[in-house]
Design a protein around this motif. Sequence first.
Motif, PDB file in Angstrom:
ATOM      1  N   UNK A 129     -39.999 -35.769  -1.489  1.00  0.00           N
ATOM      2  CA  UNK A 129     -41.149 -35.951  -2.537  1.00  0.00           C
ATOM      3  C   UNK A 129     -40.614 -36.651  -3.954  1.00  0.00           C
ATOM      4  N   UNK A 130     -39.297 -36.405  -4.025  1.00  0.00           N
ATOM      5  CA  UNK A 130     -38.989 -36.833  -5.482  1.00  0.00           C
ATOM      6  C   UNK A 130     -38.475 -38.417  -5.291  1.00  0.00           C
ATOM      7  N   UNK A 131     -37.961 -38.843  -4.287  1.00  0.00           N
ATOM      8  CA  UNK A 131     -37.388 -40.044  -4.120  1.00  0.00           C
ATOM      9  C   UNK A 131     -38.014 -40.782  -2.881  1.00  0.00           C
ATOM     10  N   UNK A 132     -39.451 -40.904  -2.797  1.00  0.00           N
ATOM     11  CA  UNK A 132     -40.227 -41.479  -1.632  1.00  0.00           C
ATOM     12  C   UNK A 132     -39.468 -42.684  -0.896  1.00  0.00           C
ATOM     13  N   UNK A 133     -38.746 -43.638  -1.700  1.00  0.00           N
ATOM     14  CA  UNK A 133     -38.216 -44.656  -1.244  1.00  0.00           C
ATOM     15  C   UNK A 133     -37.147 -44.499  -0.098  1.00  0.00           C
ATOM     16  N   UNK A 134     -36.644 -43.126  -0.009  1.00  0.00           N
ATOM     17  CA  UNK A 134     -35.676 -42.617   1.124  1.00  0.00           C
ATOM     18  C   UNK A 134     -36.396 -42.666   2.217  1.00  0.00           C
ATOM     19  N   UNK A 135     -35.887 -42.982   3.329  1.00  0.00           N
ATOM     20  CA  UNK A 135     -36.298 -42.740   4.686  1.00  0.00           C
ATOM     21  C   UNK A 135     -35.523 -41.772   5.208  1.00  0.00           C
ATOM     22  N   UNK A 136     -36.268 -40.846   6.295  1.00  0.00           N
ATOM     23  CA  UNK A 136     -35.724 -39.758   6.590  1.00  0.00           C
ATOM     24  C   UNK A 136     -34.347 -39.931   6.960  1.00  0.00           C
ATOM     25  N   UNK A 137     -33.746 -40.729   7.696  1.00  0.00           N
ATOM     26  CA  UNK A 137     -32.211 -40.598   8.019  1.00  0.00           C
ATOM     27  C   UNK A 137     -31.439 -41.017   6.694  1.00  0.00           C
ATOM     28  N   UNK A 138     -31.922 -41.652   5.743  1.00  0.00           N
ATOM     29  CA  UNK A 138     -31.318 -41.845   4.656  1.00  0.00           C
ATOM     30  C   UNK A 138     -31.391 -40.522   3.457  1.00  0.00           C
ATOM     31  N   UNK A 139     -32.245 -39.861   3.900  1.00  0.00           N
ATOM     32  CA  UNK A 139     -32.460 -38.472   3.060  1.00  0.00           C
ATOM     33  C   UNK A 139     -31.516 -37.424   3.794  1.00  0.00           C
TER      34      UNK A 139
END
Length: 179
Positions: A129-139
């Motif tokens: 939510x805070x960093x929407x540029x992160x893809x799921x695998x990056x998160x």
Amino acid sequence: MISRDRALEILRAHLAKKESWPHSETAPPFHIQRVKKIPHAGWLIHYDRSDLDPHAEPHAVGWNGGHLVVDGVDGSLHYVNAVWWTDEGWTDEYLMHVHGHRSPDRLAAAVRALDAAEGAVAALAHLRRVAPRLLLHQARAYLTAVRDGSEPPDELYELTRPLPLPTPAHIETVAGPAV
């Protein structure tokens, strides 16, 4: 950390020098308009000349004030063209330019706390939510990296930051260090 009073003292000493005012025969009187603490950077101080009509058109009176950052570590003075009264991303560029390191990742502490209190799903949801540029695998990689108290890798850290300024901040060291 340089105190607010010390930062004001450093700036006043700088502005009292004739060299600080290249278009004036003497150092004109000035007043401090605003002072704001910038986390991890120092003090942002805006000042104006007090001998000019505040209602005059800026182009009619010439340069009449400005802002400088008093570094919180060594008291050096820096002009940053991208400064506004909110953090528009210039502080990261400032810290890298002046000190050679990035600002601490405030998001990492929040993600770590959520992971400990509510679990990985809540931490990942907050992170996305805070960093929407992160893809799921990056998160997931970010969460794994910060779980043990470490900082995230640079490439993931960058994806959690605001987009860079359209034009890079011009950072000029005006004086210092003062300590």
